[in-house]
Design a protein around this motif. Structure first.
Motif, short mmCIF file in Angstrom:
data_model
loop_
_atom_site.label_atom_id
_atom_site.label_comp_id
_atom_site.label_asym_id
_atom_site.label_seq_id
_atom_site.Cartn_x
_atom_site.Cartn_y
_atom_site.Cartn_z
N TRP A 1 46.88 46.57 -21.00
CA TRP A 1 46.18 47.16 -19.86
C TRP A 1 46.52 46.39 -18.59
CZ3 TRP A 1 44.02 51.63 -21.30
CH2 TRP A 1 43.72 51.80 -22.65
N GLU B 1 47.90 45.14 -14.98
CA GLU B 1 49.20 45.18 -14.32
C GLU B 1 50.36 45.31 -15.30
OE1 GLU B 1 51.80 42.47 -11.17
OE2 GLU B 1 50.16 41.57 -12.29
N VAL C 1 40.52 43.56 -8.45
CA VAL C 1 39.72 44.72 -8.85
C VAL C 1 40.62 45.84 -9.39
CG1 VAL C 1 38.20 46.55 -7.98
CG2 VAL C 1 37.81 44.18 -7.30
N LYS C 2 41.73 46.04 -8.71
CA LYS C 2 42.67 47.10 -9.11
C LYS C 2 43.15 46.91 -10.55
CE LYS C 2 47.39 48.64 -8.03
NZ LYS C 2 48.58 48.34 -7.20
N HIS C 3 43.57 45.69 -10.89
CA HIS C 3 44.14 45.44 -12.21
C HIS C 3 43.08 45.19 -13.29
CE1 HIS C 3 48.10 45.60 -10.59
NE2 HIS C 3 47.98 44.51 -9.87
N TYR C 4 42.02 44.47 -12.93
CA TYR C 4 41.04 44.07 -13.94
C TYR C 4 40.00 45.16 -14.22
CZ TYR C 4 37.99 41.00 -16.64
OH TYR C 4 37.25 40.43 -17.65
N ILE C 5 39.56 45.84 -13.16
CA ILE C 5 38.52 46.87 -13.33
C ILE C 5 39.16 48.25 -13.51
CG2 ILE C 5 36.45 47.93 -12.37
CD1 ILE C 5 36.16 44.93 -13.06
N PHE C 6 39.84 48.74 -12.45
CA PHE C 6 40.41 50.09 -12.51
C PHE C 6 41.56 50.20 -13.51
CE2 PHE C 6 38.73 50.00 -8.03
CZ PHE C 6 37.61 50.75 -8.32
N GLY C 7 42.34 49.12 -13.65
CA GLY C 7 43.46 49.12 -14.60
C GLY C 7 43.04 48.73 -16.00
N LEU C 8 41.73 48.52 -16.21
CA LEU C 8 41.15 48.21 -17.52
C LEU C 8 41.67 46.90 -18.12
CD1 LEU C 8 41.15 51.77 -19.18
CD2 LEU C 8 39.40 50.72 -17.74
#
Length: 252
Positions: A122, A124, A212-219
């Motif tokens: 998941w 990046e 946030v992009k990689h850890y939350i939205f990118g799961l």
């Protein structure tokens, strides 16, 4: 059965990794070219054990060095891989039966990126894929000093190969942080040379947004500790890159 394509690797001080990748290339071609740019460990000794073609050359930045290595290949069709990568069995089988006839075709390969021994599925690193098999009469690396990419004409036909390239990104947090610092500083220098500026948003907001992009939205959180480490390191890289760029402009 050998096929008419070269395999090209650029490396320096990869004694720990290079044997793994060379083992995964056995029997695929009669031309494996390794461009070594100044190894001081046991890399050259390992290379000689595998009987590959060795070229000892200068480091000219990522893009230019890879271009030169591709130029030295025996065949026009080139599989470009890095020393910390290896081919899985499915990809090996696909390359043993591939028919390379149309120079306008490029081949995309999926990646499995490993942090230590864990595959990152998941964030990046998940769903990563790159074009790595191409004909050099139509496609080659650009001359970027860092974060180089292939220059591919719009008319190129992209085909996907089955299997994966196994990419061992880093073995631990020490290697990871050193790598991020190196790339951040190089990229800041590249941006400065291009006249790009470091705004307040870039320095203060971009690192947080990246996390946030990689850890939350990118799961990325689904990858556990390694997912957190990866997202935090990328955010740190983003901050350091723009902090250094700001510094360069203040000094100029």
């Amino acid at each position: 059965m050998s096929h008419q394509f070269s395999i090209v690797i650029v490396c320096k001080n990869e004694e720990r990794n290079i044997g793994r990748v060379l083992q995964s290339l056995a029997g695929l071609t009669d031309d494996v070219l390794v461009y070594d740019n100044g190894s001081t460990d046991g890399t050259l000794t390992v290379l000689r054990q595998y009987g590959v073609r060795i070229h000892e050359g200068a480091w000219m930045g990522y893009g230019k060095t890879k271009r030169e290595a591709v130029r030295l290949a025996k065949y026009d069709w080139v599989l470009s891989i890095d020393a910390d990568e290896a081919l899985d069995e499915e990809l090996q089988q696909a390359l043993q039966t591939i028919s390379l006839t149309d120079a306008t075709t490029v081949y995309q390969i999926a990646f499995k990126n490993l942090l230590g021994e864990k595959v990152l599925r998941w964030g990046e690193w998940g769903g990563d894929k790159h074009i790595r098999l191409f004909n050099r009469t139509n496609v080659n690396w650009d001359e970027a000093p860092v974060h180089e990419s292939l220059t591919i004409p719009p008319s190129a036909v992209v085909k996907k190969l089955p299997g994966f390239i196994l990419h061992r990104t880093v073995k631990d947090t020490v290697e990871y942080s050193n790598k991020m610092v190196k790339y951040a500083l190089l990229n800041a220098q590249k941006y400065y040379a291009q006249g790009k500026k470091s705004s307040w948003l870039k320095r203060y907001v971009s690192p947080r947004f990246t996390f946030v992009k990689h850890y939350i939205f990118g799961l990325g959180f689904l990858d556990g500790w390694e997912g957190l480490l990866s997202a935090r390191m990328t955010a740190f890289y983003t901050f350091l890159k723009y902090a250094r760029l700001y510094e360069l402009w203040r000094k100029s």
